[in-house]
Design an enzyme around this catalytic site. Structure first.
Site: not given
Length: 202
Positions: A202, A47-49
């Site tokens: 995402e 998942l992105d930061k």
């Protein structure tokens, strides 16, 4: 071999600001350090930061490969809030598949449902790099918050940010069964589905 570690599969609610990669350029804390789990585990996908929510973590390399290989066929659900009112037209465009200029590709059709004015639920079966952010931008909106709430049959539920639980019992069996039945796409199809970068969409 009795020394083989017991299989671990965790559902983690990843907080914003934590990264999933270990090759960390911006010195943010990564999820492995953050959880400090007693056994060596690693994230399945990422998942992105700036994204939060459901992240699977395991100590089983073969499981990671299996999930990533079949990941494009399985549902991942996100709750997305953007910075402008979501029109029916924008949601319809995203649902039908939208052209992403940077990736030179049209997204696979997906399910988009309104939660309220600026928030919707998006269910993807694809994992292009920063896909949801790019899809929203193609409709003239920017993502304000993005939370993954489900992967296949595994739901985040009321797990608090930063907490985790073990996937076990019926939930684990159902998950493994879904993986068994996942189509192993040909290598070419997987690459086409994957786009330029293995991501979770995402």
């Amino acid at each position: 071999d009795s020394r083989k570690p017991k299989p671990v599969l965790l559902v983690v609610n990843k907080p914003r600001g934590i990264v999933c990669t270990t090759s960390d350029k911006d010195r943010a804390m990564n999820i492995v350090e953050y959880l400090d789990y007693p056994e060596r585990i690693y994230p399945v996908g990422r998942l992105d930061k700036d994204s939060e929510g459901l992240l699977l973590m395991t100590n089983q390399g073969d499981l990671v490969n299996k999930i990533m290989r079949s990941g494009n066929a399985h549902e991942k659900e996100y709750i997305v809030t953007v910075d402008c009112p979501l029109t029916d037209d924008a949601m319809d465009r995203m649902a039908k598949g939208i052209y992403l200029r940077e990736l030179e590709t049209v997204t696979r059709p997906c399910k988009v449902k309104r939660v309220d004015g600026k928030t919707c639920s998006i269910i993807l079966t694809q994992g292009l790099n920063r896909q949801i952010r790019r899809m929203c931008e193609a409709c003239g909106c920017h993502v304000r918050s993005l939370k993954r709430v489900r992967v296949m049959n595994i739901c985040l539920g009321d797990l608090k940010s930063g907490e985790y639980r073990q996937v076990e019992g019926a939930e684990y069996r159902e998950f493994m069964k879904l993986l068994e039945h996942s189509t192993n796409l040909s290598f070419r199809q997987q690459n086409a589905a994957r786009g330029h970068d293995q991501s979770d969409g995402e």
